[in-house]
Each structure stands twice: as structure tokens, then as C-alpha cells.
Design a protein around this motif. Structure first.
Motif, PDB file in Angstrom:
ATOM      1  N   MET A 289       0.823  -1.203   0.000  1.00  0.00           N
ATOM      2  CA  MET A 289       0.000   0.000   0.000  1.00  0.00           C
ATOM      3  C   MET A 289       0.862   1.261   0.000  1.00  0.00           C
ATOM      4  N   ASN A 290       2.018   1.215   0.668  1.00  0.00           N
ATOM      5  CA  ASN A 290       2.940   2.345   0.615  1.00  0.00           C
ATOM      6  C   ASN A 290       3.486   2.560  -0.792  1.00  0.00           C
ATOM      7  N   THR A 291       3.706   1.451  -1.502  1.00  0.00           N
ATOM      8  CA  THR A 291       4.130   1.557  -2.898  1.00  0.00           C
ATOM      9  C   THR A 291       3.061   2.267  -3.719  1.00  0.00           C
ATOM     10  N   PHE A 292       1.816   1.931  -3.461  1.00  0.00           N
ATOM     11  CA  PHE A 292       0.707   2.560  -4.171  1.00  0.00           C
ATOM     12  C   PHE A 292       0.657   4.057  -3.884  1.00  0.00           C
ATOM     13  N   ASN A 293       0.848   4.434  -2.609  1.00  0.00           N
ATOM     14  CA  ASN A 293       0.770   5.848  -2.216  1.00  0.00           C
ATOM     15  C   ASN A 293       1.947   6.669  -2.724  1.00  0.00           C
ATOM     16  N   THR A 294       3.158   6.106  -2.646  1.00  0.00           N
ATOM     17  CA  THR A 294       4.353   6.884  -2.970  1.00  0.00           C
ATOM     18  C   THR A 294       4.757   6.804  -4.435  1.00  0.00           C
ATOM     19  N   VAL A 295       4.280   5.795  -5.156  1.00  0.00           N
ATOM     20  CA  VAL A 295       4.671   5.618  -6.555  1.00  0.00           C
ATOM     21  C   VAL A 295       3.500   5.839  -7.502  1.00  0.00           C
ATOM     22  N   VAL A 296       2.397   5.123  -7.264  1.00  0.00           N
ATOM     23  CA  VAL A 296       1.281   5.132  -8.214  1.00  0.00           C
ATOM     24  C   VAL A 296       0.480   6.432  -8.147  1.00  0.00           C
ATOM     25  N   THR A 297       0.100   6.857  -6.931  1.00  0.00           N
ATOM     26  CA  THR A 297      -0.746   8.048  -6.797  1.00  0.00           C
ATOM     27  C   THR A 297      -0.105   9.317  -7.348  1.00  0.00           C
ATOM     28  N   PRO A 298       1.161   9.637  -7.008  1.00  0.00           N
ATOM     29  CA  PRO A 298       1.769  10.833  -7.613  1.00  0.00           C
ATOM     30  C   PRO A 298       1.875  10.762  -9.135  1.00  0.00           C
ATOM     31  N   LEU A 299       1.956   9.534  -9.670  1.00  0.00           N
ATOM     32  CA  LEU A 299       2.019   9.365 -11.123  1.00  0.00           C
ATOM     33  C   LEU A 299       0.654   9.546 -11.768  1.00  0.00           C
ATOM     34  N   LEU A 300      -0.395   9.069 -11.098  1.00  0.00           N
ATOM     35  CA  LEU A 300      -1.741   9.123 -11.674  1.00  0.00           C
ATOM     36  C   LEU A 300      -2.358  10.513 -11.644  1.00  0.00           C
ATOM     37  N   ASN A 301      -2.081  11.269 -10.579  1.00  0.00           N
ATOM     38  CA  ASN A 301      -2.743  12.562 -10.404  1.00  0.00           C
ATOM     39  C   ASN A 301      -2.635  13.501 -11.598  1.00  0.00           C
ATOM     40  N   PRO A 302      -1.430  13.717 -12.170  1.00  0.00           N
ATOM     41  CA  PRO A 302      -1.362  14.624 -13.326  1.00  0.00           C
ATOM     42  C   PRO A 302      -2.203  14.153 -14.507  1.00  0.00           C
ATOM     43  N   PHE A 303      -2.206  12.833 -14.749  1.00  0.00           N
ATOM     44  CA  PHE A 303      -2.973  12.306 -15.871  1.00  0.00           C
ATOM     45  C   PHE A 303      -4.482  12.417 -15.620  1.00  0.00           C
ATOM     46  N   ILE A 304      -4.891  12.200 -14.373  1.00  0.00           N
ATOM     47  CA  ILE A 304      -6.314  12.331 -14.045  1.00  0.00           C
ATOM     48  C   ILE A 304      -6.790  13.757 -14.277  1.00  0.00           C
ATOM     49  N   TYR A 305      -5.990  14.727 -13.821  1.00  0.00           N
ATOM     50  CA  TYR A 305      -6.401  16.126 -13.941  1.00  0.00           C
ATOM     51  C   TYR A 305      -6.315  16.645 -15.365  1.00  0.00           C
ATOM     52  N   THR A 306      -5.424  16.076 -16.188  1.00  0.00           N
ATOM     53  CA  THR A 306      -5.321  16.556 -17.573  1.00  0.00           C
ATOM     54  C   THR A 306      -6.315  15.851 -18.491  1.00  0.00           C
ATOM     55  N   LEU A 307      -6.484  14.543 -18.302  1.00  0.00           N
ATOM     56  CA  LEU A 307      -7.353  13.779 -19.198  1.00  0.00           C
ATOM     57  C   LEU A 307      -8.832  13.991 -18.897  1.00  0.00           C
ATOM     58  N   ARG A 308      -9.157  14.383 -17.671  1.00  0.00           N
ATOM     59  CA  ARG A 308     -10.566  14.525 -17.283  1.00  0.00           C
ATOM     60  C   ARG A 308     -10.960  15.969 -17.025  1.00  0.00           C
ATOM     61  N   ASN A 309     -10.111  16.899 -17.430  1.00  0.00           N
ATOM     62  CA  ASN A 309     -10.394  18.299 -17.186  1.00  0.00           C
ATOM     63  C   ASN A 309     -10.289  19.074 -18.504  1.00  0.00           C
ATOM     64  N   LYS A 310     -11.417  19.600 -18.961  1.00  0.00           N
ATOM     65  CA  LYS A 310     -11.473  20.272 -20.256  1.00  0.00           C
ATOM     66  C   LYS A 310     -10.618  21.544 -20.272  1.00  0.00           C
ATOM     67  N   GLU A 311     -10.637  22.323 -19.184  1.00  0.00           N
ATOM     68  CA  GLU A 311      -9.878  23.574 -19.146  1.00  0.00           C
ATOM     69  C   GLU A 311      -8.376  23.333 -19.233  1.00  0.00           C
ATOM     70  N   VAL A 312      -7.906  22.298 -18.534  1.00  0.00           N
ATOM     71  CA  VAL A 312      -6.473  21.981 -18.570  1.00  0.00           C
ATOM     72  C   VAL A 312      -6.072  21.505 -19.958  1.00  0.00           C
ATOM     73  N   LYS A 313      -6.912  20.674 -20.581  1.00  0.00           N
ATOM     74  CA  LYS A 313      -6.593  20.185 -21.938  1.00  0.00           C
ATOM     75  C   LYS A 313      -6.566  21.331 -22.930  1.00  0.00           C
ATOM     76  N   GLN A 314      -7.472  22.289 -22.783  1.00  0.00           N
ATOM     77  CA  GLN A 314      -7.462  23.438 -23.683  1.00  0.00           C
ATOM     78  C   GLN A 314      -6.213  24.294 -23.488  1.00  0.00           C
ATOM     79  N   ALA A 315      -5.821  24.498 -22.229  1.00  0.00           N
ATOM     80  CA  ALA A 315      -4.612  25.283 -21.949  1.00  0.00           C
ATOM     81  C   ALA A 315      -3.368  24.563 -22.451  1.00  0.00           C
ATOM     82  N   LEU A 316      -3.358  23.237 -22.328  1.00  0.00           N
ATOM     83  CA  LEU A 316      -2.232  22.446 -22.809  1.00  0.00           C
ATOM     84  C   LEU A 316      -2.120  22.520 -24.333  1.00  0.00           C
TER      85      LEU A 316
END
Length: 297
Positions: A270-297
Motif C-alpha cells: 500500500m505504501n508503494t501505491f501511495n508513494t509511486v502510483v498516486t503521484p504518477l496518476l494525479n497529473p494524468f487524471i487532472y489533464t485527461l478529465r479536465n477540459k480547461e487543462v486540456k485546452q490550456a495544454l
């Protein structure tokens, strides 16, 4: 510090040399992508004027936190798995524990603040700009950082007062509270109690704020007459909802429990999930599921 053990040995993950090298590649790649992804979000918000809102200000704080959170764990983990840096001194171990737990607590507070921000934006849209102004958003962000580090200060101090007589082998790739308690030869009950109480205050309290905010958000969305309006309102908080589901699920498993010395191998996963997976997923979640961020990108 009242201990006869001056350094610990981190075991990392069991397995063959080829398995260790494979894990090193995965960890290093995940670290590189997490740092690049979160840095890109900060740069994107800074360069795009239409993203200069409280929502993206909090997102920048979260991305900045994730960079340091993964930096505090992965480089040392890579050294442990390669066999070049398996030892860690007692003082550095306590510092890593304090640093990672403080950042984790800060993330809990930041996620609850972001949920409150979405509540104001969806439930009080006409008054949002006056309610969530730059002064309040700055105070909320600073309070999250200060509260996160203060909440763990007592816990880290109590852990540093534990006595370690040996063995000094930690079944983990980092120093965490459960592993330290498992190795201590002194009474760990005060630390376990403090860990449980801090977990209740930090994790459960922030989770309750988040849940209450989303109860109001969902009820407000359901009252919107048009389907298009409901989709637009839900799209502003869907990415954040995905992140909090991932984060709180793993964090509650790790820390909200009466005893801190159970299932160390599962805690490592679970620590591997928190320290490795979550920080990696967050940017993709916010860019792929957020229209404003995709437009700015």
C-alpha cells in the motif's frame, strides 16, 4: 536519543536480481513521469492566465506536494533494491518518517480544501468569487501545509524516543511507523495510541469534510434541470473525486487502525501505491478529465 541501534537495514522487496532490476526500472520510470507530470501542471497553470483561479492554485499546491512526496521515497527505494544504499541512520530514518507522514497529512487537508472549493463553486456560483478570494485560498493552502506538519510533529518525537535493541532490519523500502514499532524493544503503546488519534484527526476529519462537501455538491447537481448543465457541473469535480477515492482508500487502510504492527508486507504494498502510483496518476487524471487543462495544454 536513547537507542543502542545507530542504523537500520532496509530489505526492500524479496526476489531475484532480475526482479530487483525490473522493479528499479519501474520505480525510476514512475518517478520520472510523476516529477515531469506534476511540474508540467505547475508550469501550465503559471503560464495560462485563464487557469489563475483558486481551484488551480490548490492543484498547484497538490502537484508541488506530490513532487516532494515521491522524492522522499523513490530515490532511496531504488538504492535499496540495487543494494547500494540499504542502510539508513536512525536520525535519517526518523526524518524520512516525519517528512513523508507530514506530506501525507498535508495532502489530506489539501484534498478537503479542494472539495470545499468545489462546493462553493457549484452550490454558490454567484457568490463564489467573493467567498473564495485570493486571501482565503492562500490562507487555506498555508493552513493545510502548517497543519500537516504540526500534526505529525508529536508522533515523530514519540517515535524518536523509542528504544531499539536489535534486530535492526526493516522489512520495507522506507522508514514507516509500523516497521519502527515492530522493531522497538520498549513500550510502543503511547506511539500506537498517538498514531491512531492523529489518523482520526487528520484522515477521518478531512474525509468527513470532503464527504459532506460532495453530498451538497451531488444534491445541487441533481437539481439542475438540463442534462448539459449537470454534465458541466460534474465535470468540474470528477477529476478531484477520482483522486480522493484513490488516496483515502489506501491511506485509511494504512493508518486508521487500532494496532500499527499488522500485515507489514501488505503495508509495503500500500505504501508503494501511495508513494509511486498516486503521484504518477494525479497529473494524468487532472489533464485527461479536465477540459480547461486540456485546452490550456
Amino acid at each position: 536519543n536513547g537507542t543502542s541501534v545507530e542504523e537500520f537495514i532496509l530489505l526492500g522487496f524479496p526476489g531475484t536480481w532480475h526482479f530487483q532490476v525490473s522493479l528499479v526500472v519501474v520505480f525510476a520510470l514512475a518517478y520520472f513521469l510523476a516529477v515531469i507530470g506534476n511540474t508540467s501542471i505547475i508550469a501550465l497553470v503559471w503560464m495560462s492566465s485563464n487557469l489563475h483561479t483558486p481551484m488551480y492554485f490548490f492543484l498547484c499546491n497538490l502537484s508541488f506536494l506530490e513532487i516532494w512526496y515521491t522524492t522522499g521515497a523513490i530515490p532511496k527505494a531504488v538504492g535499496v533494491m540495487l543494494g547500494t544504499s540499504q542502510t539508513i541512520s536512525f536520525s535519517v530514518c526518523i526524518f524520512q518518517l516525519f517528512f513523508l507522514l507530514s506530506l501525507g497529512s498535508t495532502e489530506c487537508f489539501l484534498l478537503s480544501v479542494m472539495a470545499y472549493d468545489r462546493y462553493l463553486a457549484i452550490c454558490h456560483p454567484l457568490r463564489y468569487s467573493s467567498l473564495m478570494n485570493s486571501v482565503l485560498s492562500t490562507r487555506l493552502a498555508l493552513s493545510s501545509w502548517l497543519g500537516g506538519f504540526l500534526a505529525i510533529s508529536l508522533l515523530a518525537f514519540l517515535t524518536s524516543r523509542l528504544t531499539f535493541c536489535g534486530p535492526n532490519v526493516i522489512n520495507h523500502f522506507l522508514c514507516d511507523i509500523d516497521s519502527c514499532l515492530a522493531l522497538s524493544c520498549s513500550d510502543t503503546w503511547p506511539v500506537e495510541l498517538a498514531t491512531f488519534l492523529v489518523s482520526i484527526i487528520v484522515v477521518v476529519a478531512s474525509c468527513v469534510v470532503t464527504l459532506v462537501s460532495y453530498v451538497y455538491i451531488i444534491s445541487s447537481i441533481l437539481r439542475i434541470q438540463s442534462v448539459c448543465g449537470r454534465k458541466k457541473a460534474f465535470s468540474t469535480c470528477s477529476a478531484h473525486l477520482s483522486v480522493i477515492t484513490i488516496w483515502y482508500g489506501s491511506t485509511m487502510f494504512l493508518y486508521v487502525k487500532p494496532s500499527a504492527q499488522n500485515s507489514l508486507d501488505l503495508n509495503k504494498l500500500m505504501n508503494t501505491f501511495n508513494t509511486v502510483v498516486t503521484p504518477l496518476l494525479n497529473p494524468f487524471i487532472y489533464t485527461l478529465r479536465n477540459k480547461e487543462v486540456k485546452q490550456a495544454l
